[in-house]
Write an enzyme that holds these catalytic residues in place. Structure first.
Site, mmCIF file in Angstrom:
data_model
loop_
_atom_site.group_PDB
_atom_site.id
_atom_site.type_symbol
_atom_site.label_atom_id
_atom_site.label_comp_id
_atom_site.label_asym_id
_atom_site.label_seq_id
_atom_site.Cartn_x
_atom_site.Cartn_y
_atom_site.Cartn_z
ATOM 1 N N GLY A 194 32.243 13.226 3.895
ATOM 2 C CA GLY A 194 31.502 13.021 5.143
ATOM 3 C C GLY A 194 30.527 11.855 5.063
ATOM 4 O O GLY A 194 30.877 10.745 4.635
ATOM 5 N N TYR A 195 29.292 12.131 5.426
ATOM 6 C CA TYR A 195 28.269 11.080 5.479
ATOM 7 C C TYR A 195 27.539 10.900 4.139
ATOM 8 O O TYR A 195 26.536 10.184 4.073
ATOM 9 C CB TYR A 195 27.252 11.410 6.586
ATOM 10 C CG TYR A 195 27.883 11.484 7.966
ATOM 11 C CD1 TYR A 195 28.095 10.325 8.722
ATOM 12 C CD2 TYR A 195 28.294 12.692 8.517
ATOM 13 C CE1 TYR A 195 28.691 10.374 9.969
ATOM 14 C CE2 TYR A 195 28.897 12.760 9.767
ATOM 15 C CZ TYR A 195 29.091 11.600 10.478
ATOM 16 O OH TYR A 195 29.683 11.645 11.722
ATOM 17 N N ASP A 196 28.035 11.533 3.080
ATOM 18 C CA ASP A 196 27.356 11.439 1.771
ATOM 19 C C ASP A 196 27.098 9.994 1.314
ATOM 20 O O ASP A 196 26.027 9.724 0.760
ATOM 21 C CB ASP A 196 28.174 12.168 0.684
ATOM 22 C CG ASP A 196 27.984 13.683 0.738
ATOM 23 O OD1 ASP A 196 27.083 14.144 1.465
ATOM 24 O OD2 ASP A 196 28.737 14.397 0.052
ATOM 25 N N ARG B 78 23.503 22.868 2.358
ATOM 26 C CA ARG B 78 24.462 23.965 2.138
ATOM 27 C C ARG B 78 23.959 24.884 1.012
ATOM 28 O O ARG B 78 24.090 26.099 1.093
ATOM 29 C CB ARG B 78 25.843 23.363 1.801
ATOM 30 C CG ARG B 78 26.993 24.343 1.901
ATOM 31 C CD ARG B 78 28.325 23.648 2.049
ATOM 32 N NE ARG B 78 28.430 22.948 3.319
ATOM 33 C CZ ARG B 78 28.296 21.629 3.466
ATOM 34 N NH1 ARG B 78 28.123 20.840 2.431
ATOM 35 N NH2 ARG B 78 28.354 21.084 4.666
ATOM 36 N N ASP C 274 28.692 26.099 9.801
ATOM 37 C CA ASP C 274 28.798 24.918 10.648
ATOM 38 C C ASP C 274 27.685 23.987 10.200
ATOM 39 O O ASP C 274 26.571 24.432 9.914
ATOM 40 C CB ASP C 274 28.651 25.283 12.129
ATOM 41 C CG ASP C 274 29.223 24.177 13.002
ATOM 42 O OD1 ASP C 274 30.353 23.740 12.737
ATOM 43 O OD2 ASP C 274 28.528 23.719 13.926
HETATM 44 P P1 IMP Z 1 32.064 21.191 10.540
HETATM 45 O O1 IMP Z 1 33.281 21.342 9.681
HETATM 46 O O2 IMP Z 1 32.284 21.371 11.990
HETATM 47 O O3 IMP Z 1 30.911 22.017 10.026
HETATM 48 O O4 IMP Z 1 31.655 19.646 10.420
HETATM 49 C C1 IMP Z 1 30.799 19.219 9.466
HETATM 50 C C2 IMP Z 1 30.770 17.696 9.460
HETATM 51 O O5 IMP Z 1 29.416 17.304 9.233
HETATM 52 C C3 IMP Z 1 31.579 17.129 8.302
HETATM 53 O O6 IMP Z 1 32.876 16.782 8.694
HETATM 54 C C4 IMP Z 1 30.755 15.931 7.895
HETATM 55 O O7 IMP Z 1 31.074 14.837 8.704
HETATM 56 C C5 IMP Z 1 29.328 16.359 8.191
HETATM 57 N N1 IMP Z 1 28.711 17.017 7.030
HETATM 58 C C6 IMP Z 1 28.324 18.321 6.914
HETATM 59 N N2 IMP Z 1 27.829 18.573 5.694
HETATM 60 C C7 IMP Z 1 27.933 17.420 5.012
HETATM 61 C C8 IMP Z 1 27.596 17.064 3.677
HETATM 62 O O8 IMP Z 1 27.161 17.848 2.831
HETATM 63 N N3 IMP Z 1 27.819 15.775 3.364
HETATM 64 C C9 IMP Z 1 28.320 14.863 4.225
HETATM 65 N N4 IMP Z 1 28.678 15.146 5.462
HETATM 66 C C10 IMP Z 1 28.480 16.428 5.868
#
Ligand code: IMP
Length: 199
Positions: free
Chosen positions: A156-158, A184, A72
């Site tokens: 995501g927010y990259d 990660r 997560d």
């Molecule tokens: P999860 O799938 O509930 O863990 O949600 C993780 C969310 O956090 C993703 O959908 C992204 O919006 C953000 N996120 C997590 N790790 C990254 C990353 O390495 N880069 C960019 N966004 C990330």
């Protein structure tokens, strides 16, 4: 025969990153979607990344007779009191796109000056087998939030996150470079020790 590990993410980009980060281990890496079976949906209702990762790992490990690796992760922005945090993937709305989440974050941050735009990515990994938790690990990556989207790679927010000590966003780096310094990568480095111990 190679030992198997099942990674629980359904996010294709996260899955790809985790697969790459595990490829120096002598393991067969499978995703939930590779298993031709009904898998229950896990409601991520924990208050922390750790609680959610553990819930996912334990739940899937009761259905699947293999070692499960669940993660997560999310972004914590200081000026927003730690938001979006565990709500990172659904910040703008349920099932939001990355574009919508980034737009909401940039809008909320539009009056926050340089120097006050610190943020941290966090990733927690939980590993479980047959309903027992084998261990957890955590990784953090500190940086700042930009004023606009930059770069095309990653997810995501990259495109709005610049890691501390660098001038480019995660989305402007090659995936192999992000995979050296990301939250990660750090969490998986520690998780590999748990995997080596139990598998
Ligand atoms: P999860 O799938 O509930 O863990 O949600 C993780 C969310 O956090 C993703 O959908 C992204 O919006 C953000 N996120 C997590 N790790 C990254 C990353 O390495 N880069 C960019 N966004 C990330």
């Amino acid at each position: 025969m190679k030992k198997k590990i099942v990674i629980s993410t359904t996010n294709r980009n996260k899955k790809r990153e985790i697969e790459k980060l595990l490829n120096d281990m002598d393991l067969e890496v499978l995703a939930l979607s590779d298993l031709k079976m009904h898998i229950p949906h896990v409601i991520e209702d924990g208050k922390t990344f750790r609680q959610n990762a553990i819930k996912k790992a334990l739940t899937f490990s009761r259905y699947i007779n293999e070692t499960i690796l669940a993660d997560d992760s999310g972004l914590m922005v200081e000026a927003l009191g730690g938001k979006p945090g565990i709500r990172s993937s659904r910040f703008a709305r349920a099932k939001a796109t990355d574009k919508e989440n980034n737009a909401k974050l940039l809008q909320l941050m539009k009056n926050v000056p340089h120097g006050k735009r610190q943020a941290t990515f966090a990733c927690v990994i939980a590993i479980a087998k047959n309903g027992a938790l084998l261990g957890t690990s955590e990784g953090l990556c500190r940086g700042t939030i930009g004023f606009e989207l930059k770069g095309k790679s990653g997810f995501g927010y990259d495109p709005i996150f610049t890691p501390k000590g660098y001038k480019h966003t995660f989305a402007e780096f090659k995936p192999s470079f992000k995979n050296r310094i990301s939250h990660r990568a750090e969490a998986l480095k520690k998780a590999k020790l748990i995997i080596q111990k139990y598998l």
